[in-house]
Design an enzyme around this catalytic site. Structure first.
Site, PDB file in Angstrom:
ATOM      1  N   GLU A 116       0.826  -1.213   0.000  1.00 53.51           N
ATOM      2  CA  GLU A 116       0.000   0.000   0.000  1.00 53.51           C
ATOM      3  C   GLU A 116       0.858   1.260   0.000  1.00 53.51           C
ATOM      4  O   GLU A 116       1.674   1.446   0.906  1.00 53.51           O
ATOM      5  CB  GLU A 116      -0.903  -0.019   1.240  1.00 53.51           C
ATOM      6  CG  GLU A 116      -1.821   1.178   1.322  1.00 53.51           C
ATOM      7  CD  GLU A 116      -2.809   1.066   2.474  1.00 53.51           C
ATOM      8  OE1 GLU A 116      -2.508   0.367   3.465  1.00 53.51           O
ATOM      9  OE2 GLU A 116      -3.879   1.692   2.381  1.00 53.51           O
ATOM     10  N   HIS A 175      -5.059   8.082   0.732  1.00 53.56           N
ATOM     11  CA  HIS A 175      -3.635   8.367   0.497  1.00 53.56           C
ATOM     12  C   HIS A 175      -3.419   8.946  -0.907  1.00 53.56           C
ATOM     13  O   HIS A 175      -2.631   9.873  -1.081  1.00 53.56           O
ATOM     14  CB  HIS A 175      -2.797   7.101   0.665  1.00 53.56           C
ATOM     15  CG  HIS A 175      -2.881   6.503   2.030  1.00 53.56           C
ATOM     16  ND1 HIS A 175      -2.569   7.200   3.169  1.00 53.56           N
ATOM     17  CD2 HIS A 175      -3.274   5.266   2.457  1.00 53.56           C
ATOM     18  CE1 HIS A 175      -2.751   6.432   4.233  1.00 53.56           C
ATOM     19  NE2 HIS A 175      -3.181   5.245   3.821  1.00 53.56           N
ATOM     20  N   GLU A 177       2.430   9.700   7.329  1.00 53.60           N
ATOM     21  CA  GLU A 177       2.451   8.444   8.091  1.00 53.60           C
ATOM     22  C   GLU A 177       3.735   7.642   7.904  1.00 53.60           C
ATOM     23  O   GLU A 177       4.165   6.961   8.829  1.00 53.60           O
ATOM     24  CB  GLU A 177       1.244   7.574   7.705  1.00 53.60           C
ATOM     25  CG  GLU A 177      -0.087   8.206   8.106  1.00 53.60           C
ATOM     26  CD  GLU A 177      -1.274   7.294   7.829  1.00 53.60           C
ATOM     27  OE1 GLU A 177      -1.289   6.174   8.341  1.00 53.60           O
ATOM     28  OE2 GLU A 177      -2.171   7.717   7.084  1.00 53.60           O
ATOM     29  N   GLU A 227     -12.164   1.920   4.573  1.00 50.50           N
ATOM     30  CA  GLU A 227     -11.264   2.080   5.720  1.00 50.50           C
ATOM     31  C   GLU A 227     -11.436   3.520   6.183  1.00 50.50           C
ATOM     32  O   GLU A 227     -10.786   4.433   5.682  1.00 50.50           O
ATOM     33  CB  GLU A 227      -9.819   1.805   5.307  1.00 50.50           C
ATOM     34  CG  GLU A 227      -8.874   1.847   6.491  1.00 50.50           C
ATOM     35  CD  GLU A 227      -7.432   1.666   6.067  1.00 50.50           C
ATOM     36  OE1 GLU A 227      -6.733   0.891   6.715  1.00 50.50           O
ATOM     37  OE2 GLU A 227      -7.012   2.292   5.078  1.00 50.50           O
TER      38      GLU A 227
HETATM   39  C1  LER Z   1      -3.717   1.160   6.212  1.00 47.46           C
HETATM   40  O1  LER Z   1      -4.465   0.509   5.223  1.00 47.46           O
HETATM   41  C2  LER Z   1      -3.659   2.605   5.965  1.00 47.46           C
HETATM   42  O2  LER Z   1      -4.274   3.101   5.058  1.00 47.46           O
HETATM   43  C3  LER Z   1      -2.830   3.465   6.817  1.00 47.46           C
HETATM   44  O3  LER Z   1      -3.229   4.800   6.694  1.00 47.46           O
HETATM   45  C4  LER Z   1      -2.789   3.119   8.262  1.00 47.46           C
HETATM   46  O4  LER Z   1      -2.534   4.258   9.023  1.00 47.46           O
HETATM   47 MN    MN Z   2      -5.458   1.913   3.665  1.00 45.61          MN
END
Ligand code: LER
Ligand code: MN
Length: 270
Positions: free
Chosen positions: A152, A188, A158, A246
């Site tokens: 990912e 993200h 992060e 998520e």
């Molecule tokens: C995990 O899938 C994710 O997207 C991260 O942002 C965890 O902080």
């Molecule tokens: Mn994620």
């Protein structure tokens, strides 16, 4: 495509989880709302009752498309990029346990935060080489169980490297294993990608899983991401897997989970 949502096991804590209640209650609620799958975030599979989780999931009729692993980084500092060989080994061993756990469900294993950071004073290339080796070992172990690894891209606030889809594609090339895919997460991507649609098209058939959250990490529909454009791009590359919410439990967990499936139904035509 099918809908899933991320939940945690009781040993785990993670901000972006819609449900932190007992797993039974959470899974029941997810099934009632009409989701097809539940993505489980576990810190340490040795600390959870796997038989119990198995029976909760089986009774719900839900699938488990993927298992999240990032809490071992957040809580214990386990990292595949650490300059400390012992920490890398422990991260590796934990991920083997995660593969064993995922094998109960035929789920893919996510390498997100546990990829780790380039530490202060460490050469990026050294960290990258350790990471390549770690990912390859995970992928080799996962392949013995017929499972995939999902890498990912995570935003710069992060983790301090490999923030974009193209950087993950480069890493996947370097690892050179068939069972390693990209996990694209709209939260993200909205921060890091100049053009999310173009990035999805660039990843194409290497997309193995999708996380959705809106620009503010609330459920899709509560922010300003154009999910219709995302859907169109996923269709164009022939993606047929899970779309997994998520999301932050905002304004409360139930509303968040309801809004996510509602928006996904509208956008994806389910
Ligand atoms: C995990 O899938 C994710 O997207 C991260 O942002 C965890 O902080
Ligand atoms: Mn994620």
């Amino acid at each position: 495509m099918k809908a899933a949502i991320v939940v945690s096991t009781p040993d785990a804590e993670f901000e972006a989880l819609a449900f932190k209640d007992s797993l039974t209650k959470s899974v029941r609620k997810v099934a009632e709302l009409g989701y097809d799958g539940v993505e489980i975030a576990v810190r340490n599979p040795q600390k959870v009752d796997i038989d119990e989780i198995n029976s909760i999931v089986k009774n719900s009729g839900l699938q488990v498309p993927a298992v999240g692993t990032g809490q071992a980084f957040l809580v214990e500092g386990l990292s595949l990029s650490s300059s400390d060989k012992g920490i890398r080994e422990r991260a590796q061993e934990r991920l083997m346990l995660q593969v064993d756990f995922a094998a109960n469900f035929g789920a893919a294993v996510i390498l997100g935060l546990i990829r780790g950071n380039v530490e202060k004073g460490v050469n990026r290339n050294d960290a990258y080489m350790w990471l390549i080796e770690g990912v390859r070992r995970c992928a080799e172990y996962a392949s013995t169980r017929g499972l995939s690894i999902l890498i990912e891209p995570i935003n710069r606030y992060e983790v301090n490297y490999i923030n974009t889809v193209s950087e993950v594609l480069e890493l996947i090339d370097a690892v050179s294993m068939e069972n390693v895919y990209v996990l694209v997460d709209t939260f993200h991507m909205n921060i890091e990608e100049p053009d999310m649609v173009r990035s999805i098209k660039q990843a194409g058939s290497k997309i193995g899983h999708v996380h959705v959250a809106d620009s503010n990490r609330w459920a899709p529909g509560f922010g300003h991401i154009d999910f219709v454009a995302i859907k169109k791009a996923l269709d164009e590359v022939g993606y047929n897997g899970y779309i997994s919410a998520e999301i932050l439990p905002m304004p409360n967990p139930d509303t968040a989970a309801e809004k996510a499936i509602q928006t996904m139904r509208q956008v994806f035509g389910w």
